[in-house]
Write a protein that holds these residues in place. Structure first.
Motif, PDB file in Angstrom:
ATOM      1  N   LEU A 186      -6.040  10.640   5.593  1.00  0.00           N
ATOM      2  CA  LEU A 186      -6.943  11.426   4.656  1.00  0.00           C
ATOM      3  C   LEU A 186      -6.585  11.184   3.157  1.00  0.00           C
TER       4      LEU A 186
ATOM      5  N   LYS B 158      -1.011  17.649   0.220  1.00  0.00           N
ATOM      6  CA  LYS B 158      -0.863  18.185   1.233  1.00  0.00           C
ATOM      7  C   LYS B 158      -1.728  17.766   2.353  1.00  0.00           C
ATOM      8  N   LEU B 159      -2.739  16.820   2.063  1.00  0.00           N
ATOM      9  CA  LEU B 159      -3.492  16.110   2.936  1.00  0.00           C
ATOM     10  C   LEU B 159      -2.645  15.048   3.601  1.00  0.00           C
TER      11      LEU B 159
ATOM     12  N   GLN C 290     -14.607  19.649   4.703  1.00  0.00           N
ATOM     13  CA  GLN C 290     -14.283  20.874   5.317  1.00  0.00           C
ATOM     14  C   GLN C 290     -13.109  21.560   4.474  1.00  0.00           C
ATOM     15  N   TYR C 291     -12.247  20.682   4.260  1.00  0.00           N
ATOM     16  CA  TYR C 291     -10.985  21.027   3.492  1.00  0.00           C
ATOM     17  C   TYR C 291     -11.500  21.370   2.227  1.00  0.00           C
ATOM     18  N   PHE C 292     -12.298  20.741   1.514  1.00  0.00           N
ATOM     19  CA  PHE C 292     -12.425  21.189   0.055  1.00  0.00           C
ATOM     20  C   PHE C 292     -13.676  22.049  -0.016  1.00  0.00           C
TER      21      PHE C 292
ATOM     22  N   ARG D 142      -2.720  20.232  -3.943  1.00  0.00           N
ATOM     23  CA  ARG D 142      -3.545  20.386  -2.915  1.00  0.00           C
ATOM     24  C   ARG D 142      -3.796  18.711  -2.152  1.00  0.00           C
TER      25      ARG D 142
ATOM     26  N   LYS E 267     -13.860  15.818   7.583  1.00  0.00           N
ATOM     27  CA  LYS E 267     -12.486  16.536   7.664  1.00  0.00           C
ATOM     28  C   LYS E 267     -12.169  16.896   6.248  1.00  0.00           C
ATOM     29  N   LEU E 268     -12.583  16.073   5.234  1.00  0.00           N
ATOM     30  CA  LEU E 268     -12.368  16.308   3.926  1.00  0.00           C
ATOM     31  C   LEU E 268     -13.457  17.428   3.250  1.00  0.00           C
TER      32      LEU E 268
ATOM     33  N   ARG F  90     -13.245  11.108   8.830  1.00  0.00           N
ATOM     34  CA  ARG F  90     -12.340  11.862   8.150  1.00  0.00           C
ATOM     35  C   ARG F  90     -13.146  12.282   6.759  1.00  0.00           C
TER      36      ARG F  90
END
Length: 90
Positions: free
Chosen positions: A23, A18-19, A61-63, A15, A58-59, A55
């Motif tokens: 990032l 994939k960044l 939101q991703y996690f 996972r 963004k991280l 950034r």
């Protein structure tokens, strides 16, 4: 049991992999090198602090949680360290 733990680790490290590169570098530098300090991270990455903040959002939101906040980030911190070790950048 060891193979289950290896599979669990591999799934979570994938996972992170994939960044995109920016990032990933921001995450590893922020968590592992600069003690979750935005200004230090910006200096190490040669970017503006606002870029690091962007950034990190963004991280987040991703996690699904604020990266750097403990205890939520403890597993992420450990995975980031594993990723760095696996890449040979200890």
């Amino acid at each position: 049991m060891v193979s289950q733990e290896t599979s669990w680790l591999a799934t979570r490290v994938q996972r992170l992999e994939k960044l995109n590169t920016d990032l990933q570098r921001t995450l590893l530098t922020f968590l592992l090198d600069d003690n979750r300090n935005i200004e230090l991270t910006a200096g190490d990455l040669f970017v503006h602090p606002n870029t690091v903040k962007y950034r990190l959002k963004k991280l987040d939101q991703y996690f699904g949680f604020k990266v750097g906040r403990m205890p939520e980030s403890l597993e992420l911190y450990q995975l980031a360290a594993c990723l760095r070790i696996m890449r040979g950048h200890a």
